[in-house]
Design a protein around this motif. Structure first.
Motif, PDB file in Angstrom:
ATOM      1  N   VAL A 250       0.876  -1.174   0.000  1.00  0.00           N
ATOM      2  CA  VAL A 250       0.000   0.000   0.000  1.00  0.00           C
ATOM      3  C   VAL A 250       0.915   1.227   0.000  1.00  0.00           C
ATOM      4  N   SER A 251       0.646   2.184  -0.883  1.00  0.00           N
ATOM      5  CA  SER A 251       1.509   3.372  -0.941  1.00  0.00           C
ATOM      6  C   SER A 251       1.319   4.250   0.289  1.00  0.00           C
ATOM      7  N   VAL A 252       2.434   4.825   0.730  1.00  0.00           N
ATOM      8  CA  VAL A 252       2.380   5.879   1.752  1.00  0.00           C
ATOM      9  C   VAL A 252       2.399   7.188   0.977  1.00  0.00           C
ATOM     10  N   LEU A 253       1.403   8.043   1.233  1.00  0.00           N
ATOM     11  CA  LEU A 253       1.293   9.282   0.444  1.00  0.00           C
ATOM     12  C   LEU A 253       1.840  10.470   1.230  1.00  0.00           C
ATOM     13  N   GLU A 254       2.301  11.470   0.509  1.00  0.00           N
ATOM     14  CA  GLU A 254       2.815  12.710   1.080  1.00  0.00           C
ATOM     15  C   GLU A 254       1.798  13.264   2.092  1.00  0.00           C
ATOM     16  N   GLY A 255       2.242  13.533   3.300  1.00  0.00           N
ATOM     17  CA  GLY A 255       1.337  14.183   4.256  1.00  0.00           C
ATOM     18  C   GLY A 255       0.361  13.222   4.924  1.00  0.00           C
ATOM     19  N   ASP A 256       0.558  11.929   4.713  1.00  0.00           N
ATOM     20  CA  ASP A 256      -0.329  10.939   5.346  1.00  0.00           C
ATOM     21  C   ASP A 256      -0.329  11.094   6.868  1.00  0.00           C
ATOM     22  N   SER A 257      -1.506  11.064   7.460  1.00  0.00           N
ATOM     23  CA  SER A 257      -1.601  10.943   8.932  1.00  0.00           C
ATOM     24  C   SER A 257      -1.692   9.443   9.233  1.00  0.00           C
ATOM     25  N   PRO A 258      -1.424   9.033  10.487  1.00  0.00           N
ATOM     26  CA  PRO A 258      -1.595   7.611  10.812  1.00  0.00           C
ATOM     27  C   PRO A 258      -3.010   7.113  10.477  1.00  0.00           C
ATOM     28  N   GLU A 259      -3.997   7.958  10.706  1.00  0.00           N
ATOM     29  CA  GLU A 259      -5.393   7.565  10.446  1.00  0.00           C
ATOM     30  C   GLU A 259      -5.639   7.350   8.951  1.00  0.00           C
ATOM     31  N   ALA A 260      -5.078   8.258   8.143  1.00  0.00           N
ATOM     32  CA  ALA A 260      -5.286   8.143   6.681  1.00  0.00           C
ATOM     33  C   ALA A 260      -4.611   6.880   6.162  1.00  0.00           C
ATOM     34  N   LEU A 261      -3.406   6.632   6.651  1.00  0.00           N
ATOM     35  CA  LEU A 261      -2.678   5.424   6.215  1.00  0.00           C
ATOM     36  C   LEU A 261      -3.416   4.172   6.705  1.00  0.00           C
ATOM     37  N   ALA A 262      -3.900   4.216   7.948  1.00  0.00           N
ATOM     38  CA  ALA A 262      -4.626   3.067   8.522  1.00  0.00           C
ATOM     39  C   ALA A 262      -5.847   2.728   7.671  1.00  0.00           C
ATOM     40  N   ALA A 263      -6.566   3.760   7.265  1.00  0.00           N
ATOM     41  CA  ALA A 263      -7.794   3.543   6.480  1.00  0.00           C
ATOM     42  C   ALA A 263      -7.456   2.925   5.119  1.00  0.00           C
ATOM     43  N   ARG A 264      -6.354   3.399   4.515  1.00  0.00           N
ATOM     44  CA  ARG A 264      -5.964   2.867   3.201  1.00  0.00           C
ATOM     45  C   ARG A 264      -5.506   1.403   3.339  1.00  0.00           C
ATOM     46  N   VAL A 265      -4.742   1.139   4.408  1.00  0.00           N
ATOM     47  CA  VAL A 265      -4.263  -0.236   4.627  1.00  0.00           C
ATOM     48  C   VAL A 265      -5.445  -1.158   4.940  1.00  0.00           C
ATOM     49  N   LEU A 266      -6.414  -0.646   5.700  1.00  0.00           N
ATOM     50  CA  LEU A 266      -7.563  -1.474   6.115  1.00  0.00           C
ATOM     51  C   LEU A 266      -8.325  -2.001   4.902  1.00  0.00           C
ATOM     52  N   GLU A 267      -8.449  -1.150   3.872  1.00  0.00           N
ATOM     53  CA  GLU A 267      -9.137  -1.610   2.645  1.00  0.00           C
ATOM     54  C   GLU A 267      -8.391  -2.796   2.034  1.00  0.00           C
ATOM     55  N   THR A 268      -7.080  -2.720   2.044  1.00  0.00           N
ATOM     56  CA  THR A 268      -6.272  -3.833   1.502  1.00  0.00           C
ATOM     57  C   THR A 268      -6.381  -5.053   2.398  1.00  0.00           C
ATOM     58  N   GLU A 269      -6.458  -4.838   3.714  1.00  0.00           N
ATOM     59  CA  GLU A 269      -6.645  -5.972   4.640  1.00  0.00           C
ATOM     60  C   GLU A 269      -7.886  -6.762   4.256  1.00  0.00           C
ATOM     61  N   HIS A 270      -8.974  -6.054   4.043  1.00  0.00           N
ATOM     62  CA  HIS A 270     -10.241  -6.731   3.734  1.00  0.00           C
ATOM     63  C   HIS A 270     -10.091  -7.573   2.476  1.00  0.00           C
ATOM     64  N   LYS A 271      -9.414  -6.994   1.491  1.00  0.00           N
ATOM     65  CA  LYS A 271      -9.263  -7.685   0.197  1.00  0.00           C
ATOM     66  C   LYS A 271      -8.402  -8.949   0.346  1.00  0.00           C
ATOM     67  N   ILE A 272      -7.241  -8.785   1.004  1.00  0.00           N
ATOM     68  CA  ILE A 272      -6.344  -9.968   1.066  1.00  0.00           C
ATOM     69  C   ILE A 272      -6.839 -10.994   2.073  1.00  0.00           C
ATOM     70  N   LEU A 273      -7.651 -10.559   3.049  1.00  0.00           N
ATOM     71  CA  LEU A 273      -8.196 -11.555   3.987  1.00  0.00           C
ATOM     72  C   LEU A 273      -9.172 -12.476   3.248  1.00  0.00           C
ATOM     73  N   GLN A 274      -9.972 -11.891   2.369  1.00  0.00           N
ATOM     74  CA  GLN A 274     -10.879 -12.733   1.561  1.00  0.00           C
ATOM     75  C   GLN A 274     -10.058 -13.688   0.679  1.00  0.00           C
ATOM     76  N   GLU A 275      -8.995 -13.171   0.088  1.00  0.00           N
ATOM     77  CA  GLU A 275      -8.141 -14.010  -0.767  1.00  0.00           C
ATOM     78  C   GLU A 275      -7.482 -15.127   0.046  1.00  0.00           C
ATOM     79  N   ALA A 276      -7.048 -14.757   1.253  1.00  0.00           N
ATOM     80  CA  ALA A 276      -6.365 -15.753   2.110  1.00  0.00           C
ATOM     81  C   ALA A 276      -7.311 -16.902   2.461  1.00  0.00           C
TER      82      ALA A 276
END
Ligand code: GRF
Length: 198
Positions: A161-187
């Motif tokens: 998951v890309s880390v974007l310029e100016g990311d807050s921990p919350e913004a990064l967490a939300a972006r990572v969480l979307e990927t979590e959901h996707k790869i958990l289904q795949e797993a």
């Protein structure tokens, strides 16, 4: 049908991803048979109720003794005839007895690219704060088998998951969480397919 029990502590968006995957038909050959929450207030319990998944609270409040707590979790898993245990936002460390009883049948979702930013103390927001202070350009999410270590078992799937310029921990967490959901289904699909080949 692979009988899945999910251990939770919080909001349960990863639990919801599994519910959605099964209900949409994207995940075939599995059913959710139990939700075990360490926290009586977890919204995960509401998600379980809405989808008629039997749930039980087993945590420090109602099982203060560590060994009793593990015994209660084990009997809840056995009563549900669990084939696969999924730790989804689960905030407690599993005792060796439980790991042994379900060796090779417990998976965990972690919000970083293991082996980076994982292990003791790296959970929830702490992971994303560490990623940002390290100044790396990529983070990600990982699903792995659980062994006696913390976030150390064999990796099933991970995605950057890309880390974007100016990311807050919350913004990064939300972006990572979307990927979590996707790869958990795949797993879950990968585990189902691997059990079929046996
Ligand atoms: C999130 O921080 C997620 O990264 C981790 O557990 C936390 C809550 O997940 N896996 P959930 O919404 O309770 O599934």
């Amino acid at each position: 049908m692979l009988r899945i029990s999910v251990l939770v502590s919080g909001g349960g968006t990863n639990l919801q991803a599994i519910i959605d995957g099964i209900e949409s038909g994207s995940i075939q050959g599995a059913e959710l048979v139990r939700v075990i929450s360490s926290n009586p207030e977890a919204y995960s319990l509401e998600r379980a109720r809405k989808h008629q998944i039997p749930s039980v609270v087993i945590g420090k409040m109602n099982y203060p003794d560590r060994r009793e707590r593990t015994k209660a979790i084990l009997s809840a898993l056995e009563e549900a005839q669990t084939d696969l245990v999924i730790l989804a936002g689960y905030m407690s460390i599993l005792e060796p007895d439980l790991i042994e009883a379900y060796r090779g049948r417990i998976i965990n979702i972690h919000p970083s690219l293991i082996p980076q930013f994982c292990g003791t103390g790296f959970y929830g927001k702490h992971v994303h704060e560490a990623v940002l202070s390290a100044g790396v350009l990529e983070s990600g999410a990982t699903v792995h088998y659980v062994d006696e270590g913390v976030d150390t078992g064999p990796i099933i799937i991970q995605e950057k998951v890309s880390v974007l310029e100016g990311d807050s921990p919350e913004a990064l967490a939300a972006r990572v969480l979307e990927t979590e959901h996707k790869i958990l289904q795949e797993a879950v699909k990968i585990v189902i397919a691997s059990k079929r080949q046996r």
